[in-house]
Design a protein around this motif. Sequence first.
Motif, mmCIF file in Angstrom:
data_model
loop_
_atom_site.group_PDB
_atom_site.id
_atom_site.type_symbol
_atom_site.label_atom_id
_atom_site.label_comp_id
_atom_site.label_asym_id
_atom_site.label_seq_id
_atom_site.Cartn_x
_atom_site.Cartn_y
_atom_site.Cartn_z
ATOM 1 N N SER A 1 25.362 4.905 -17.504
ATOM 2 C CA SER A 1 24.572 3.771 -17.012
ATOM 3 C C SER A 1 24.877 2.557 -17.882
ATOM 4 N N GLU A 2 24.252 1.451 -17.527
ATOM 5 C CA GLU A 2 24.387 0.158 -18.204
ATOM 6 C C GLU A 2 25.716 -0.477 -17.795
ATOM 7 N N SER A 3 25.595 -1.620 -17.116
ATOM 8 C CA SER A 3 26.785 -2.237 -16.516
ATOM 9 C C SER A 3 27.907 -2.489 -17.532
ATOM 10 N N LEU A 4 27.574 -2.986 -18.721
ATOM 11 C CA LEU A 4 28.650 -3.338 -19.652
ATOM 12 C C LEU A 4 29.295 -2.097 -20.262
ATOM 13 N N GLU B 1 21.948 -6.508 -3.974
ATOM 14 C CA GLU B 1 21.493 -7.776 -4.565
ATOM 15 C C GLU B 1 21.390 -7.700 -6.082
ATOM 16 N N SER B 2 21.801 -6.593 -6.662
ATOM 17 C CA SER B 2 21.718 -6.491 -8.128
ATOM 18 C C SER B 2 22.982 -7.075 -8.762
ATOM 19 N N PRO B 3 22.857 -8.170 -9.519
ATOM 20 C CA PRO B 3 24.058 -8.713 -10.166
ATOM 21 C C PRO B 3 24.617 -7.765 -11.219
ATOM 22 N N TYR B 4 23.760 -6.918 -11.799
ATOM 23 C CA TYR B 4 24.253 -5.927 -12.768
ATOM 24 C C TYR B 4 25.179 -4.938 -12.054
ATOM 25 N N ALA B 5 24.724 -4.459 -10.908
ATOM 26 C CA ALA B 5 25.555 -3.519 -10.142
ATOM 27 C C ALA B 5 26.807 -4.218 -9.631
ATOM 28 N N ARG B 6 26.680 -5.491 -9.281
ATOM 29 C CA ARG B 6 27.835 -6.201 -8.737
ATOM 30 C C ARG B 6 28.913 -6.446 -9.799
ATOM 31 N N ARG B 7 28.509 -6.448 -11.072
ATOM 32 C CA ARG B 7 29.545 -6.483 -12.120
ATOM 33 C C ARG B 7 30.518 -5.316 -11.923
ATOM 34 N N VAL B 8 29.943 -4.153 -11.710
ATOM 35 C CA VAL B 8 30.766 -2.942 -11.581
ATOM 36 C C VAL B 8 31.522 -2.942 -10.254
ATOM 37 N N PHE C 1 17.541 5.778 -17.195
ATOM 38 C CA PHE C 1 16.940 4.440 -17.197
ATOM 39 C C PHE C 1 16.321 4.066 -15.855
ATOM 40 N N GLY C 2 16.707 4.757 -14.788
ATOM 41 C CA GLY C 2 16.138 4.454 -13.477
ATOM 42 C C GLY C 2 16.467 3.053 -13.006
ATOM 43 N N ARG C 3 17.658 2.577 -13.327
ATOM 44 C CA ARG C 3 18.104 1.253 -12.866
ATOM 45 C C ARG C 3 19.510 1.380 -12.295
ATOM 46 N N VAL C 4 19.892 0.394 -11.460
ATOM 47 C CA VAL C 4 21.291 0.317 -11.022
ATOM 48 C C VAL C 4 22.002 -0.727 -11.888
ATOM 49 N N PRO C 5 23.295 -0.516 -12.182
ATOM 50 C CA PRO C 5 24.173 0.519 -11.673
ATOM 51 C C PRO C 5 24.149 1.794 -12.527
ATOM 52 N N ALA C 6 24.719 2.867 -11.921
ATOM 53 C CA ALA C 6 25.052 4.076 -12.662
ATOM 54 C C ALA C 6 26.320 4.628 -12.023
ATOM 55 N N GLU D 1 13.471 4.233 -4.709
ATOM 56 C CA GLU D 1 14.363 5.401 -4.817
ATOM 57 C C GLU D 1 14.883 5.590 -6.238
ATOM 58 N N HIS D 2 14.927 4.475 -6.998
ATOM 59 C CA HIS D 2 15.461 4.560 -8.369
ATOM 60 C C HIS D 2 14.519 5.310 -9.303
ATOM 61 N N LEU D 3 13.298 5.551 -8.838
ATOM 62 C CA LEU D 3 12.345 6.278 -9.688
ATOM 63 C C LEU D 3 12.185 7.734 -9.249
ATOM 64 N N ALA E 1 17.841 2.308 -2.695
ATOM 65 C CA ALA E 1 16.843 1.392 -2.117
ATOM 66 C C ALA E 1 15.763 1.135 -3.163
ATOM 67 N N LEU E 2 16.007 0.122 -3.998
ATOM 68 C CA LEU E 2 15.021 -0.215 -5.037
ATOM 69 C C LEU E 2 13.682 -0.543 -4.382
ATOM 70 N N GLU E 3 13.761 -1.212 -3.204
ATOM 71 C CA GLU E 3 12.532 -1.642 -2.515
ATOM 72 C C GLU E 3 11.689 -0.441 -2.090
HETATM 73 N N1 LIG Z 1 20.913 -3.636 -18.617
HETATM 74 C C1 LIG Z 1 21.070 -3.048 -17.311
HETATM 75 C C2 LIG Z 1 20.159 -3.778 -16.327
HETATM 76 C C3 LIG Z 1 20.133 -3.111 -14.955
HETATM 77 C C4 LIG Z 1 18.967 -3.627 -14.121
HETATM 78 O O1 LIG Z 1 18.015 -4.239 -14.633
HETATM 79 N N2 LIG Z 1 19.023 -3.346 -12.804
HETATM 80 C C5 LIG Z 1 17.923 -3.713 -11.943
HETATM 81 C C6 LIG Z 1 18.427 -4.290 -10.624
HETATM 82 S S1 LIG Z 1 19.054 -5.936 -10.854
HETATM 83 C C7 LIG Z 1 17.114 -2.477 -11.608
HETATM 84 O O2 LIG Z 1 17.666 -1.440 -11.340
HETATM 85 N N3 LIG Z 1 15.785 -2.626 -11.599
HETATM 86 C C8 LIG Z 1 14.894 -1.575 -11.245
HETATM 87 C C9 LIG Z 1 13.755 -1.471 -12.227
HETATM 88 O O3 LIG Z 1 13.830 -2.113 -13.294
HETATM 89 O O4 LIG Z 1 12.826 -0.751 -11.942
HETATM 90 C C10 LIG Z 1 22.548 -3.090 -16.902
HETATM 91 O O5 LIG Z 1 23.267 -3.952 -17.432
HETATM 92 O O6 LIG Z 1 23.000 -2.252 -16.110
#
Ligand SMILES: N[C@@H](CCC(=O)N[C@@H](CS)C(=O)NCC(=O)O)C(=O)O
Length: 207
Positions: A66-69, A11-18, A52-57, A40-42, A35-37
């Motif tokens: 990391s960072e979608s762009l 459901e992450s649009p950032y990850a879906r870019r990739v 950064f502990g975010r998806v995507p990577a 697991e990202h932490l 599983a962000l819920e």
């Molecule tokens: N600027 C980042 C944003 C990535 C982002 O915010 N991902 C969200 C999911 S939509 C995430 O991993 N959130 C977990 C958190 O912030 O703890 C990118 O473009 O990749």
Amino acid sequence: MPVIKVWFHPESPYARRVLCFLDWTGISATRIQVALENREHLEKTYLDITPFGRVPAIVDNGFALSESLAILRYLVARDGLFEWYPEDLQRRAVADQWLEYVSQHGAPPFIELAWNLNMAARYGLKPRVGAAEAAAKKIKRELPVLEARLTQCSFLSGEGRPGLADVALYPFAALAVEAQIDLPRVAPHLAAWMIRMADLPVPAITT
Ligand SMILES: N[C@@H](CCC(=O)N[C@@H](CS)C(=O)NCC(=O)O)C(=O)O
């Protein structure tokens, strides 16, 4: 070439870019759902891949990014996919202009609205007070900008074919229904662009 690993949440649009870009370009990759819920990202194993502990990577032959762009730009350069992001100075500058615009202004209100109106509740979370109203104000300002560009050009890239700015916007605009935006009514050219983008192969929502 070694197979890229990509960490995502469906459901992450950032990850879906990739994920979209990988599918549209046919770059093979192993997808790993985070599983962000379940936070697991932490966990340390994930933080060892991305600070950064975010998806995507991604990890490409031991190289982590990391960072979608940044990932999209890396994949273009890695595989010479310059039809998505031209090398010519001024065409690249226009591509960057729209990529920056989408990143800073065009895309965020879609996820902010969708999250606060629908998605947060699905995850048992409370929307932030006033956040949906603030996002609605933002989208009201940005939709005419996108609409005007797509009245003049068939894609944001202005190149007669999709570019990275189109890839960057698509998974966000795809949240329009959850964001309670009636795109065909309020932004018909954006709605028509969505159909053109959807005609490109799109990854399934689950692994
Ligand atoms: N600027 C980042 C944003 C990535 C982002 O915010 N991902 C969200 C999911 S939509 C995430 O991993 N959130 C977990 C958190 O912030 O703890 C990118 O473009 O990749």
